[in-house]
Motif scaffolding. Sequence first.
Motif: not given
Lengths: 220, 102, 532
Positions: A130-135, A147-149, A153-158, C222-226
């Motif tokens: 459950h380390h994927v950002p979101g609900p 940490a969610e931030l 970034l981890y998911f966006l960059m990779t 996706f509510h991935i809030g940068i």
Amino acid sequence: MSDHVGTLPAATAHQFDDAVQQRDASGLGMWVFLVTEILFFGGLFTIYTVYRSLYPEAFGHASGTLDITLGAVNTAVLIGSSLTMALAVHTAQVSRNRRLVALFLCATIVLGGVFLGIKGVEYAQKFHEHHVPGPSFHYSGADAQHAELFFCLYFLMTGLHALHMVIGVGLLSVLAVMALRGRFGPSYYTPVELTGLYWHFVDIVWIFLFPLLYLVERHS
Amino acid sequence: MTEHAAPHAHVVPLAVYFGVFIALLVFTGATTAIAFVDLGRFNVAVALTIAVVKASLVLLYFMHLRYTSRLTLVFVGIAFFWLGTMIGLTMSDIVSRGWFGA
Amino acid sequence: MSDTNYLNVDYGIRSWLLTVDHKRIALLYLGSITVMFFLGGVFALMIRLELLTPAADVVQADTYNKLFTMHGIIMVFFFLIPSIPATLGNFLVPMMIGARDLAFPRLNLASWYIFLVGALFTLWAVFTGGVDTGWTFYTPYSTVGANTKVIPAAVGIFINGFSSILTGLNFIVTIHRMRAPGLTWFRLPLFIWATYATSVIFILGTPVIAITLALVGVERAFHIGIFDPAIGGDPILFQHLFWFYSHPAVYIMILPSMGVVSELITCFARKSPFGYSFIAISSLAIAFLGFLVWGHHMFVSGQSAYASLIFSFLSFAVAIPSAVKVFNWTATLYRGSIAFQAPMLYALGFIGLFTIGGLTGLFLASLGLDVHVHDTYFVVAHFHYIMVGGALMGYLGGIHFWWPKITGRMYPETLSKIAALVVFLGFNLTFFPQFILGYLGMPRRYHVYPDEFQVLNVMSTAGASVLGLGYLLPMGYLLWSLRYGARAPANPWQATGLEWQTPSPPPTENFVVTPIVTGPAYCYAGEEAEVV
């Protein structure tokens, strides 16, 4: 200009004076494209720099939850693929051995696939934890909010990096088929060379992502 | 044409490719190992320095930057300079926000 | 000599939609951005109509928010940014450097299709409900607040960005690698220098806006809030990244116009430019310094005062190369034998309006004054003086100047002069009152205002209708000239430059024989000496 057969030099397109000018222009064009790519990833690197400077502890802890072994192995895999890519270009440069060119291209594809596979395993772990950002995000360490931030970034960059890998694998597959048909040789190998530049660039992005994402604070 | 167009691309000896490959693997191992040693604020500096060295090796040898025209070098330089500008000027805001209550 | 040229070499829709000829692609762009321009213009007129009276009588607040947003998005991203580079740039870059085409013709066509796809996404957003975030998409409103079509609009701009990047890439490679024999850098026309500088901004800035708007889209979807403050994200960081591109984007709009004006001034003053190398280098200086000033958009949005100081100083610095250009144009005019043809009227208008726009920019770069006029009509007037008074005047001047080369027909001179005057008067009547309005404190982006602002607003709206007429006139007579205009000779203006040495309209290959360049770009001074 697309109907060049065998290993004959490709016809020069009408806007160019000769093949040298054409090759030169294509090379410069690819480099200029890579410049835009540097700035494209650069936006994310800027965001990373800002947030890491704002929340160093949260980034350190969150980074510690990543699998460093998989990350390091993947770095090695990608470096290996860069080597096979360079060898593919080299082979096309110096010989007419179509099978060898195709072999090196396929090796690059396979290593790229291994990288993406390992990345997939890591992503699955993150989903599982459950380390994927979101609900559904859940994090037991300190400062879950920031940490969610980090995980954003981890998911966006990779993710953006992986997307570039997938595109690269697609390009390489086309090249491998063309290589088998004997399209490339010392007189014409521009597509192999340019795709190689792209592939190495993607490697360089990862060379920075690995320490920035996996090695933030391992010593504590 | 005023730029020097290399008529034939430089062929890099195979030994160079393998040498660079080994060096990259060694640096990967080194950066991973050093990450577990507490160097305080220098951990980041070391990690980034190693990354820059690795990236330079890829650029110079795998991507033949050492052997291509100076113009290409200029473009790559410009890209990194602009990236530095973006990060630098943005950070000038972030780091100075707390100063003297401003 | 045969009569075959790029326009009549082939007929039918296929020959246009699949063309790789840079001249035809320039015309495809010309058509598409003209449609976008008039669409954006309709939104502008609706805004001015609403502001005719202090009350909300034409539209309500929500609709008004959408009107100024869509006016901004369409005009900035789908008209001004591609305007000169994609039309005149596409047409002229290969011709001015003596090449047969751009380095990558198919990429050039692809960039037009990418533009179309981006435009369609944005039009979809416009016609299915619109966007109300302002063209700046500031977070967190754009990511968590707005419930309008933010994602399609952002996707449209994202896609359109790649069209800009490919155009810039094409120009850079072409100018580096395909110049005619003897055409050294300091023999290049000043328009080429300006286009080159613009292309550099395209490739360095556009990727950043692309990734930034992509992040806005991801955050919404996706509510991935940068940038979400709820998880510690920094909305001001969005503004940094947004303006890292969007401030240089102003120079994307104005630099090509400056290039056009340099060509027009030298031709109609019949003099080689005063300080050629200074004008040339100042284009690159503007492109460089233009990247270092973006923080002046954020003086009052929470940026640290120290960063604001740096950005304020750098903003003053960018005035230097801009002033170099204005002074050099003026010095070029000095003792020239000036002919007041329609393109020259636009060029002279450009110099005056750009100077006003530039100087008011210095007001805004001053930290103290900016606090007073930030987000008022003073800012609106300032950037319209640059973008409309500057960029658009240059564009219209350029279209008139090269119309004979592009179409092989002359435009009607008297009518064009009248139109240039109408545009100039209408423009000033529209936007000068806005300086006063802003200084008096009328904020931008509101559809209602106190009664005491009405007189100035009525003046502005009246000016907008004059301006609208001023834009419809060229639209009408340029179309008319396609059929009824006098046939244009190869060089109707006795201008220098390689593009004038080939027939009007040019053959597909541009030149029958590749030209060889032996001297500087402008040699009017020599001609003058012969006449004496």
